[in-house]
Design a protein around this motif. Structure first.
Motif, PDB file in Angstrom:
ATOM      1  N   ARG A   1       0.829  -1.203   0.000  1.00  0.00           N
ATOM      2  CA  ARG A   1       0.000   0.000   0.000  1.00  0.00           C
ATOM      3  C   ARG A   1       0.866   1.257   0.000  1.00  0.00           C
ATOM      4  O   ARG A   1       0.559   2.242  -0.677  1.00  0.00           O
ATOM      5  CB  ARG A   1      -0.932   0.009   1.212  1.00  0.00           C
ATOM      6  CG  ARG A   1      -1.895  -1.160   1.247  1.00  0.00           C
ATOM      7  CD  ARG A   1      -2.815  -1.108   2.451  1.00  0.00           C
ATOM      8  NE  ARG A   1      -3.848  -0.081   2.313  1.00  0.00           N
ATOM      9  CZ  ARG A   1      -4.934  -0.204   1.587  1.00  0.00           C
ATOM     10  NH1 ARG A   1      -5.140  -1.311   0.895  1.00  0.00           N
ATOM     11  NH2 ARG A   1      -5.820   0.760   1.530  1.00  0.00           N
ATOM     12  N   ASP A   2       1.953   1.220   0.758  1.00  0.00           N
ATOM     13  CA  ASP A   2       2.835   2.389   0.820  1.00  0.00           C
ATOM     14  C   ASP A   2       3.490   2.673  -0.523  1.00  0.00           C
ATOM     15  O   ASP A   2       3.821   3.826  -0.829  1.00  0.00           O
ATOM     16  CB  ASP A   2       3.918   2.174   1.886  1.00  0.00           C
ATOM     17  CG  ASP A   2       3.368   2.218   3.303  1.00  0.00           C
ATOM     18  OD1 ASP A   2       2.224   2.686   3.483  1.00  0.00           O
ATOM     19  OD2 ASP A   2       4.087   1.789   4.227  1.00  0.00           O
ATOM     20  N   ARG A   3       3.668   1.659  -1.346  1.00  0.00           N
ATOM     21  CA  ARG A   3       4.306   1.848  -2.651  1.00  0.00           C
ATOM     22  C   ARG A   3       3.321   2.367  -3.695  1.00  0.00           C
ATOM     23  O   ARG A   3       3.670   3.236  -4.496  1.00  0.00           O
ATOM     24  CB  ARG A   3       4.915   0.538  -3.139  1.00  0.00           C
ATOM     25  CG  ARG A   3       6.181   0.131  -2.414  1.00  0.00           C
ATOM     26  CD  ARG A   3       6.753  -1.156  -2.983  1.00  0.00           C
ATOM     27  NE  ARG A   3       7.227  -0.975  -4.363  1.00  0.00           N
ATOM     28  CZ  ARG A   3       7.672  -1.965  -5.128  1.00  0.00           C
ATOM     29  NH1 ARG A   3       7.687  -3.211  -4.653  1.00  0.00           N
ATOM     30  NH2 ARG A   3       8.087  -1.731  -6.361  1.00  0.00           N
ATOM     31  N   ILE A   4       2.106   1.828  -3.709  1.00  0.00           N
ATOM     32  CA  ILE A   4       1.190   2.150  -4.808  1.00  0.00           C
ATOM     33  C   ILE A   4       0.159   3.210  -4.459  1.00  0.00           C
ATOM     34  O   ILE A   4      -0.435   3.800  -5.358  1.00  0.00           O
ATOM     35  CB  ILE A   4       0.470   0.888  -5.318  1.00  0.00           C
ATOM     36  CG1 ILE A   4      -0.487   0.325  -4.265  1.00  0.00           C
ATOM     37  CG2 ILE A   4       1.477  -0.165  -5.768  1.00  0.00           C
ATOM     38  CD1 ILE A   4      -1.347  -0.815  -4.772  1.00  0.00           C
ATOM     39  N   SER A   5      -0.053   3.450  -3.172  1.00  0.00           N
ATOM     40  CA  SER A   5      -1.086   4.430  -2.798  1.00  0.00           C
ATOM     41  C   SER A   5      -0.756   5.114  -1.485  1.00  0.00           C
ATOM     42  O   SER A   5      -1.519   5.011  -0.518  1.00  0.00           O
ATOM     43  CB  SER A   5      -2.453   3.739  -2.703  1.00  0.00           C
ATOM     44  OG  SER A   5      -2.379   2.621  -1.827  1.00  0.00           O
ATOM     45  N   PRO A   6       0.370   5.816  -1.422  1.00  0.00           N
ATOM     46  CA  PRO A   6       0.674   6.554  -0.198  1.00  0.00           C
ATOM     47  C   PRO A   6      -0.419   7.585   0.086  1.00  0.00           C
ATOM     48  O   PRO A   6      -0.896   8.263  -0.819  1.00  0.00           O
ATOM     49  CB  PRO A   6       2.013   7.232  -0.521  1.00  0.00           C
ATOM     50  CG  PRO A   6       2.100   7.250  -2.014  1.00  0.00           C
ATOM     51  CD  PRO A   6       1.375   6.031  -2.471  1.00  0.00           C
ATOM     52  N   GLY A   7      -0.853   7.655   1.324  1.00  0.00           N
ATOM     53  CA  GLY A   7      -1.942   8.558   1.673  1.00  0.00           C
ATOM     54  C   GLY A   7      -3.307   7.900   1.658  1.00  0.00           C
ATOM     55  O   GLY A   7      -4.289   8.473   2.151  1.00  0.00           O
ATOM     56  N   ARG A   8      -3.397   6.698   1.087  1.00  0.00           N
ATOM     57  CA  ARG A   8      -4.639   5.924   1.110  1.00  0.00           C
ATOM     58  C   ARG A   8      -4.894   5.474   2.553  1.00  0.00           C
ATOM     59  O   ARG A   8      -3.981   5.435   3.367  1.00  0.00           O
ATOM     60  CB  ARG A   8      -4.457   4.707   0.203  1.00  0.00           C
ATOM     61  CG  ARG A   8      -5.733   3.924  -0.133  1.00  0.00           C
ATOM     62  CD  ARG A   8      -6.470   4.566  -1.261  1.00  0.00           C
ATOM     63  NE  ARG A   8      -7.192   3.583  -2.069  1.00  0.00           N
ATOM     64  CZ  ARG A   8      -8.368   3.833  -2.609  1.00  0.00           C
ATOM     65  NH1 ARG A   8      -8.970   4.986  -2.401  1.00  0.00           N
ATOM     66  NH2 ARG A   8      -8.954   2.946  -3.379  1.00  0.00           N
ATOM     67  N   ILE A   9      -6.143   5.103   2.875  1.00  0.00           N
ATOM     68  CA  ILE A   9      -6.381   4.577   4.209  1.00  0.00           C
ATOM     69  C   ILE A   9      -5.491   3.356   4.441  1.00  0.00           C
ATOM     70  O   ILE A   9      -5.170   2.622   3.516  1.00  0.00           O
ATOM     71  CB  ILE A   9      -7.861   4.200   4.443  1.00  0.00           C
ATOM     72  CG1 ILE A   9      -8.342   3.138   3.455  1.00  0.00           C
ATOM     73  CG2 ILE A   9      -8.744   5.426   4.429  1.00  0.00           C
ATOM     74  CD1 ILE A   9      -9.694   2.551   3.816  1.00  0.00           C
ATOM     75  N   SER A  10      -5.100   3.163   5.672  1.00  0.00           N
ATOM     76  CA  SER A  10      -4.208   2.056   6.011  1.00  0.00           C
ATOM     77  C   SER A  10      -4.984   0.745   6.057  1.00  0.00           C
ATOM     78  O   SER A  10      -6.219   0.722   6.050  1.00  0.00           O
ATOM     79  CB  SER A  10      -3.564   2.313   7.372  1.00  0.00           C
ATOM     80  OG  SER A  10      -4.550   2.236   8.398  1.00  0.00           O
ATOM     81  N   ARG A  11      -4.231  -0.338   6.131  1.00  0.00           N
ATOM     82  CA  ARG A  11      -4.868  -1.643   6.296  1.00  0.00           C
ATOM     83  C   ARG A  11      -5.742  -1.664   7.548  1.00  0.00           C
ATOM     84  O   ARG A  11      -6.873  -2.164   7.520  1.00  0.00           O
ATOM     85  CB  ARG A  11      -3.793  -2.732   6.400  1.00  0.00           C
ATOM     86  CG  ARG A  11      -4.358  -4.127   6.672  1.00  0.00           C
ATOM     87  CD  ARG A  11      -3.263  -5.130   6.970  1.00  0.00           C
ATOM     88  NE  ARG A  11      -2.509  -4.760   8.169  1.00  0.00           N
ATOM     89  CZ  ARG A  11      -1.472  -5.444   8.644  1.00  0.00           C
ATOM     90  NH1 ARG A  11      -1.054  -6.507   8.001  1.00  0.00           N
ATOM     91  NH2 ARG A  11      -0.844  -5.053   9.738  1.00  0.00           N
TER      92      ARG A  11
END
Length: 428
Positions: free
Chosen positions: A196-206
């Motif tokens: 998630r940190d690679r493809i969507s930084p700032g997205r809601i976390s797991r």
């Protein structure tokens, strides 16, 4: 010895042992699951056959679909996920926003064409009124009390809660009271923080995704579940994601289905702008077969329903995946914007008649379902299918009838206006 036994006898002993354990009802996980996910050639054929047999045992030969319409009411978003080609900055010329009355009109049109569900997801517009999602549900239900509202990803629910200054459970209660039926389990991508940190930084976390999903389930709001694969993740990440979903399902029982979504790369910034090193050009056909089979083998005893996506795979290949563990073909959609903007070439509508044809060609029995998988109509013969033809089956030009993303994004009629600009006094 039957055909499946002969197939299993021809694969290497370690994989054969794992597959026989799956057939015996044992839970598969860890490196054994990775071995399934990475099988290729004849070994993948064995995996496919085992998934198909488990599908037969768990859900039988009925393949379902739902008549629904997507309404992506805005493409303006404060996030900039690298896999998303749909979102626009609030200053972009192609940014649009549908007012509530237009959303209701589209829902009403879908109902008139036989839809039982409306699926609402969109970007996260800046300075959004916290009551927007609640107001949309209330307005649709006032006009169409029997239409199921399947709406708002966990990302949207979290954003709505923040914008309204309330907790996630309280916001979900407000949505439910306004008429929300179920949530799409999207914005999951891969539920592994490093990906998630690679493809969507700032997205809601797991953990935030889990909070929304479990809060919804505790309130009796069921959800789907998804994975997006074919970019920078590995089969080890697939297994971590599916094991997490399986654990959540054991806790809550609130998932209706699992939907693998292969990454559409053509217009995705992470690929064509090279924003994410080593990003792949989507999943291969072998990976799609392996993913659907893995879903059946790992999740089937608890989820039952594994969906193949014609939007991502195309109608013929999504039908083929019915032989790899899938038992659902998704929905008619009517308007498909998010995958289309990323370059998916399969259009915005597959009619109920076409879905039934695809299911019949694969030797299965078609059934129209509700959002929560109650069977509405079973089609156990061609005569029954022909007798069921409805207004949506007669649509030959969906863009002319229902509009399209391209026209919407280019039209000035629903151009997005930032709340600050709207509130500013006119200059004279």
């Amino acid at each position: 010895m039957d055909a499946l036994d002969r197939t299993l006898a021809a694969v290497d002993r370690p994989l054969r042992t794992v597959l026989r354990r799956a057939l015996a009802g044992e839970e598969i996980g860890g490196e054994d699951a990775v071995a399934i996910a990475t099988a290729r050639g004849f070994a993948l054929e064995a995996v496919r056959q085992v998934a198909d047999e488990l599908r037969r045992r768990q859900v039988g030969d009925v393949v379902t679909y739902v008549v629904n319409r997507n309404i992506n009411f805005t493409n303006v978003c404060i996030k900039h996920c690298t896999f998303c080609a749909f979102s626009r900055d609030h200053r972009a010329e192609e940014g649009y926003f549908l007012p509530t009355e237009e959303v209701v009109r589209r829902a009403k049109q879908a109902w008139d064409y036989g839809a039982t569900e409306v699926c609402i997801q969109a970007g996260l517009p800046p300075k959004m009124d916290g009551s927007l999602y609640v107001d949309l549900c209330r307005a649709i239900k006032k006009e169409l009390p029997n239409l199921h509202i399947h709406a708002f990803s966990p990302e949207e629910v979290a954003y709505g809660a923040v914008r309204s200054g309330t907790s996630i459970p309280a916001y979900l209660k407000a949505l439910r009271a306004a008429g929300l039926g179920t949530l799409p389990g999207t914005s999951a991508e891969v539920l592994v923080p490093e990906i998630r940190d690679r493809i969507s930084p700032g997205r809601i976390s797991r953990d935030q995704w889990i909070e929304v999903i479990t809060s919804a389930h505790e309130l009796g709001i069921r959800t789907s579940s998804t994975i997006m694969y074919g970019h920078v993740e590995t089969p080890h990440h697939w297994v971590q994601h599916l094991e997490l979903l399986r654990d959540l399902q054991r806790q809550t029982g609130g998932f209706t289905e699992f939907v693998p979504l292969s990454f559409v790369h053509h217009e995705a910034p992470m690929h064509f702008r090279h924003l994410v090193p080593q990003a792949r050009a989507g999943a291969t056909g072998d990976e799609a077969v392996a993913m659907h089979a893995l879903g059946r083998i790992l999740l089937g005893p608890t989820f039952r329903n594994i969906q193949s996506s014609w939007v991502k795979e195309g109608p013929p290949f999504s039908a083929y995946l019915l032989l790899a563990g899938a038992n659902d073909m998704g929905g008619t959609l009517i308007n498909e914007s998010i995958s289309t903007t990323a370059g998916a070439p399969y259009g915005q509508l597959v009619t109920p008649k076409r879905l039934r044809e695809l299911i019949r060609i694969m030797g299965r029995t078609a059934a129209e379902r509700s959002t929560t998988y109650a069977i509405r109509r079973l089609f156990d013969g061609r005569d029954a299918e022909e007798a069921a033809e409805g207004p949506l089956d007669a649509v030959t030009d969906s863009e002319a009838v229902f509009g399209s993303y391209q026209k919407l994004a280019r039209s000035p009629r629903f151009r997005f206006e930032h709340p600050r600009a709207a509130a500013a006094p006119s200059a004279h």
